[in-house]
Design a protein around this motif. Structure first.
Motif, short mmCIF file in Angstrom:
data_model
loop_
_atom_site.label_atom_id
_atom_site.label_comp_id
_atom_site.label_asym_id
_atom_site.label_seq_id
_atom_site.Cartn_x
_atom_site.Cartn_y
_atom_site.Cartn_z
N TRP A 139 -10.25 11.19 8.64
CA TRP A 139 -10.10 9.99 7.82
C TRP A 139 -11.45 9.31 7.67
N LYS A 145 -1.35 6.13 8.18
CA LYS A 145 -2.29 5.08 7.76
C LYS A 145 -1.61 3.72 7.72
N VAL A 146 -0.37 3.68 7.25
CA VAL A 146 0.37 2.42 7.19
C VAL A 146 0.61 1.88 8.60
N GLU A 184 0.58 11.63 6.39
CA GLU A 184 -0.73 10.98 6.48
C GLU A 184 -0.64 9.54 6.00
N LEU A 185 0.08 9.30 4.92
CA LEU A 185 0.24 7.94 4.40
C LEU A 185 0.99 7.07 5.41
N ILE A 186 2.03 7.60 6.00
CA ILE A 186 2.79 6.85 7.00
C ILE A 186 1.90 6.52 8.20
N GLU A 209 1.02 14.94 2.96
CA GLU A 209 0.46 13.70 2.40
C GLU A 209 1.31 12.50 2.79
N LYS A 210 2.65 12.68 2.82
CA LYS A 210 3.54 11.58 3.22
C LYS A 210 3.30 11.21 4.68
#
Length: 109
Positions: free
Chosen positions: A107, A10-11, A6-8, A3-4
Motif C-alpha cells: 500500500w 483500508k476502510v 483490500e478496500l475493506i 479488490e473488495k
C-alpha cells in the motif's frame, strides 16, 4: 474478490486511525473520568512501593503502572497525562500495523 478485501482492509484501517485521533482528542474536551481512571489516578498518587504492591493485585499489568510512575514527575496535569499515556500502546500498535500492511500489501500512502 481481492479488490473488495483490500478496500475493506483500508476502510478498517482508516476507522482505526479515526479512533486513535478521537482517543487523543477526548482528554482535551473534558475532565470526566470513570472508575478505572480514578483507580489508576489514585494508585499513581501513592508512594511507589505501596503503589506497586497494590498494582500486583490489579487486573492491569504492573508495567502499565510503572510507565505511569515514570511520567508523573513531569509536572503536567496528572489526569490528562494518564489518559494520553493509555493511548500510547494503541498508537504503537497502529504504527506497527501500518508498516506490516504496507509491506505485505504494498500500500502506498
Amino acid at each position: 474478490m481481492y479488490e473488495k478485501r483490500e478496500l475493506i482492509g483500508k476502510v478498517f484501517f482508516a476507522l482505526a486511525v479515526l479512533i486513535l485521533i478521537q482517543m487523543l482528542v477526548s482528554p482535551l474536551t473534558g475532565t470526566i473520568i470513570n472508575i478505572d481512571e480514578y483507580w489508576t489516578y489514585s494508585l499513581v498518587n501513592l508512594p511507589f512501593m505501596q503503589g506497586m504492591t497494590v498494582a500486583v493485585h490489579d487486573v492491569h499489568p504492573p508495567l502499565y503502572y510503572l510507565i505511569l510512575y515514570l511520567f508523573t514527575p513531569l509536572g503536567l496535569d496528572n489526569l490528562y497525562l494518564l489518559k494520553v499515556l493509555s493511548v500510547v500502546p494503541y498508537a504503537l500498535l497502529m504504527l506497527v500495523s501500518a508498516f506490516k500492511i504496507r509491506k505485505d500489501f504494498r500500500w502506498r500512502p
